[in-house]
Write an enzyme that holds these catalytic residues in place. Structure first.
Site, PDB file in Angstrom:
ATOM      1  N   LYS A 116       0.824  -1.208   0.000  1.00 18.90           N
ATOM      2  CA  LYS A 116       0.000   0.000   0.000  1.00 18.90           C
ATOM      3  C   LYS A 116       0.861   1.260   0.000  1.00 18.90           C
ATOM      4  O   LYS A 116       0.527   2.250  -0.660  1.00 18.90           O
ATOM      5  CB  LYS A 116      -0.928  -0.006   1.210  1.00 18.90           C
ATOM      6  CG  LYS A 116      -1.991  -1.103   1.171  1.00 18.90           C
ATOM      7  CD  LYS A 116      -2.935  -0.961   2.365  1.00 18.90           C
ATOM      8  CE  LYS A 116      -3.638  -2.247   2.737  1.00 18.90           C
ATOM      9  NZ  LYS A 116      -4.618  -2.736   1.791  1.00 18.90           N
ATOM     10  N   GLU A 200      -2.408   7.314   7.974  1.00 23.59           N
ATOM     11  CA  GLU A 200      -3.188   8.288   7.207  1.00 23.59           C
ATOM     12  C   GLU A 200      -4.352   8.805   8.016  1.00 23.59           C
ATOM     13  O   GLU A 200      -4.697   8.262   9.068  1.00 23.59           O
ATOM     14  CB  GLU A 200      -3.632   7.701   5.860  1.00 23.59           C
ATOM     15  CG  GLU A 200      -4.551   6.519   5.972  1.00 23.59           C
ATOM     16  CD  GLU A 200      -4.821   5.846   4.618  1.00 23.59           C
ATOM     17  OE1 GLU A 200      -3.981   5.925   3.700  1.00 23.59           O
ATOM     18  OE2 GLU A 200      -5.886   5.228   4.499  1.00 23.59           O
ATOM     19  N   ARG A 300      -6.620  -7.938  -9.716  1.00 20.54           N
ATOM     20  CA  ARG A 300      -7.295  -9.221  -9.996  1.00 20.54           C
ATOM     21  C   ARG A 300      -8.764  -8.935 -10.232  1.00 20.54           C
ATOM     22  O   ARG A 300      -9.213  -7.801 -10.111  1.00 20.54           O
ATOM     23  CB  ARG A 300      -7.170 -10.128  -8.767  1.00 20.54           C
ATOM     24  CG  ARG A 300      -7.676  -9.428  -7.514  1.00 20.54           C
ATOM     25  CD  ARG A 300      -7.724 -10.342  -6.320  1.00 20.54           C
ATOM     26  NE  ARG A 300      -7.757  -9.608  -5.063  1.00 20.54           N
ATOM     27  CZ  ARG A 300      -8.843  -9.152  -4.470  1.00 20.54           C
ATOM     28  NH1 ARG A 300     -10.019  -9.307  -5.030  1.00 20.54           N
ATOM     29  NH2 ARG A 300      -8.769  -8.511  -3.317  1.00 20.54           N
TER      30      ARG A 300
END
Ligand code: ADP
Ligand code: ADP
Ligand code: MG
Length: 681
Positions: A116, A200, A300
């Site tokens: 990430k 975050e 995916r």
């Protein structure tokens, strides 16, 4: 186009890929583990290869075996489905080395989006909006704390390698940061083998809106609009819909463009999803004020792809196969349109009323709504399922039983279809979330599209521990069904087969069953019922002392019309041992008719034993020998079926001994620790 592919997955996604391949006249090869020897996906494919033991690490994650199976059967390509090897860049590379096409993006794109933090650095460069936060590689705790302080609380600490809703900690205030960081890092190293985190801003009441993107090997990109997946539990999706309510064409175009830029930045090929967290500063009434930030890209096909298929009329697996074989994208952006509204519900073997504890068991009854399967993407009701009646949900894999997808001209129509379809979903043999899903879809927040990730906690009063059928109707249904099946048996006996009434323990009497008593259990409480056949032929039923008349009619298809006093219901009832499962139009319930003889000599379960509710792994103990604990206090954490479960103290007491260590595998019923409880006085 390929003539033969191997499907490196199991369950509903393997069946779903096989269906599209069959339509395109492509041969399919299944792989399966010990536990899946008789599974539906094996039957759905033309050939099947056994690849090892039941645990994923012994079968579905063994990529050398899977590649060997593809070579041995002459498959040209491998479809990884989702989960397992679908986001494993080494596997994608190994396929290429073996001369096989990996039906997915290039290994480099998987790698770029795999973490990430790194993917956020890339997205920043590509000009995609990010949640304010820190995603650098310096992991000094003091630095992370300063970054968190600068962002402003609440913040979210996320494992960079995380997934499946795990490895996240929300922190409300600066004082709590250090402890949350340590615990997040511990979970990250245990679950993902990598303890890097990012920090975050914790967006309050956000929506999760994601964009389906597609790229081909000719450099073309399109987006197939958005899906709203805000309804979540434990940061995992429960319901998904497309299009997102309140979405404006202008915002859709901006988010679509940002997602395409994200894909372009990593030279993406095939199906991918760019997930955004969306802030609603104007509240539900002003969706036009929504602000979106990149969260992650899933490289995916996504579990919820059918809602996109329903609104676009496209088969995304077909798109994957065409792109992987080198064809250009079937359609360009200006040829794609949204038709109507679609909603997907994930039917899982779990108990929502017990913190969504996953369940295992055999599908004794597996009644699905009238539907077609995924062979036509634009059907009104579609069920994607990897199991059949009689199959089991084992502890080795995740708890998803099926996906129910409905499509309508409007959201209201789709919602109504969802409620009907869920009412027609009759599962007996294991605990599921079907009734919970009905409560969510009919809750005021969902019905009015007041969506955000806090919907489930906000609506909890109408979602959990609901009883829509009631003791009276449940009892009336159970008695009516008993009379119907006895009548059926008697008819059969008259027709030649002799059934000895005295051999049955159900109170049958040769003079016409004029009076009988039932010992019942409803939601764990004992109740009594007395049934009386009056001289005139009328029926009377007394439940806990309250007497009303009973009428019933057996309808076709096993349904019953039951009237009890002022109550009336058309229902289905299935008996599983002593438990009667009642499914009515407005809800389902269970009632136990206790067979006293069957329980003779039984003793009560011991108290103070703390056992594993299912096979799994011990994650951690929160206590040590000698600790004094209070009732309800967390003692240990277990992981099973991709979820963590907290084992709590059943009573006040003292921890005598821990019987396992973190990391140990345990079988169902294994005693995890010994607790000496304070003697009840
Ligand atoms: P995973 O890899 O586990 O899917 P994500 O980063 O996609 O992790 O986040 C999963 C969910 O956590 C989101 O759908 C959302 O509900 C919640 N979430 C993630 N980031 C934030 C954030 N910054 N603020 C609030 N909620 C968030
Ligand atoms: P998507 O992001 O495509 O919606 P998920 O991330 O929820 O899909 O799941 C991807 C795969 O992993 C699926 O096979 C899903 O069933 C499985 N999975 C992931 N997390 C869990 C979980 N916590 N419980 C059950 N299954 C999970
Ligand atoms: Mg995600």
């Amino acid at each position: 186009m390929f003539t033969k592919i191997l499907i490196a997955n199991r369950g509903e996604i393997a069946c779903r890929v096989a269906a599209t391949a069959r339509r395109l006249a492509i041969q399919t090869v299944a792989v399966y583990s010990d536990a899946d020897a008789g599974a539906k996906h094996v039957a759905a494919c033309d050939e099947a290869i056994h690849i090892g033991g039941s645990a994923p690490k012994d079968s579905y994650l063994r990529w050398e075996k899977i590649i060997a199976a593809a070579k041995a059967t002459g498959a040209q390509a491998i479809h990884p489905g989702y989960g397992f090897l679908s986001e494993n860049e080494e596997f994608a590379q190994a396929c290429a080395k073996a001369g096989l096409v990996f039906i997915g993006p290039p290994a480099s794109a998987i790698q770029a989006m795999g973490l990430k933090a790194e993917s956020k650095q890339l997205m920043e460069k590509a000009g995609v909006p990010l949640v304010p936060g820190y995603h650098g590689s310096d992991q000094d705790p003091a630095l992370l704390q300063r970054e968190a302080d600068a962002i402003g609380y609440p913040v979210l600490i996320k494992a960079s390698a995380g997934g499946g809703g795990k490895g996240m900690r929300a922190v409300d205030k600066a004082e709590d940061f250090a402890a949350a960081l340590a615990s997040c890092k511990r979970e990250a190293i245990n679950s993902f083998g990598d303890d890097a985190v990012l920090v975050e801003k914790y967006v309050l009441r956000p929506r999760h809106i994601e964009i389906q993107v597609f790229g081909d090997t000719h450099g073309n990109y399109v987006y197939l609009f958005e899906r709203d997946c805000s309804v979540q539990r434990r940061h995992q999706k429960v319901l998904e819909e497309a299009p997102a309510p309140g979405m404006t064409p202008e915002l859709r175009a901006r988010m679509g463009q940002a997602a395409v830029e994200a894909a372009r930045a990593v030279k993406y090929v095939g199906a991918g999803t760019v997930e955004f967290i969306v802030e609603q500063p104007g509240g539900y009434a002003h969706p036009e004020q929504m602000k979106f930030y990149f969260m992650e890209m899933n490289t995916r096909l996504q579990v919820e792809h059918p809602v996109t298929e329903a609104i676009t009329g496209q088969d995304l697996v077909e798109w994957q196969l065409r792109v992987a074989s080198g064809e250009p994208l079937p359609l360009q952006q200006d040829q794609l349109r949204i038709h109507g509204h679609a909603i997907e519900a994930r039917i899982c073997a779990e108990n929502p009323d017990n913190n969504f504890l996953p369940a295992t068991g055999t599908l004794h009854v597996y009644g699905l709504p009238m539907c077609t399967t995924f062979e036509r993407a634009d059907d009104a009701v579609r069920v994607d399922s990897g199991v059949r009646q009689g199959d089991s949900i084992s502890p080795f894999y995740d708890s998803m039983v099926a996906k129910l997808i409905v499509h309508g001209a409007t959201r209201e129509q789709a919602l109504a279809r969802m409620d009907t379809a869920l009412a027609q979903t009759h599962i007996v043999g294991l605990t599921t979330n079907v009734q919970f899903l009905r409560h969510v879809t009919t809750s005021a927040s969902f019905a009015q599209a007041q969506l955000d990730t806090a919907l489930i906690p906000r609506e909890s009063a109408v979602l959990f521990k609901q009883e829509k059928v009631g003791l009276q109707m449940a009892t009336a249904a159970m008695v009516a069904q008993t009379l119907v099946s006895e009548h059926d048996q008697a008819t059969k006996a008259d027709a030649g087969g002799w059934i000895d009434p005295w051999a049955q323990r159900d109170g049958w009497r040769s003079h016409g069953a004029s009076h009988r008593e039932f010992m019942l259990e409803f939601h764990g409480e004992p109740h009594t019922a007395v049934f009386t056949r009056l001289h005139g032929g009328g029926l009377q039923l007394t439940v806990d002392g309250n007497t009303e008349t009973l009428h019933y009619t057996a309808l076709s298809g096993g349904a019953l019309d039951v009237r009890y006093g002022d109550l009336r219901s058309t229902l289905h009832l299935y008996k599983n041992g002593e438990v009667a499962h009642v499914f009515t139009g407005h809800g389902a319930t269970q009632i136990v008719a206790i067979d006293a003889l069957a329980h003779a000599g039984e003793t009560h379960a011991e108290v103070g034993r703390l056992t594993a509710p299912m096979p799994g792994k011990v994650v951690s103990f929160a206590v040590k020998a000698g600790d004094v604990v209070k009732k309800g206090q967390a003692l240990a954490v277990m992981e099973a079926m991709k979820m963590e479960h907290t084992i709590a103290a059943p009573a006040d007491g003292t921890v005598a001994e821990l019987l396992f260590a973190p990391g140990d595998q345990v079988t169902e019923g294994a005693e995890l620790l010994k607790l000496t409880t304070v003697a009840a006085s």
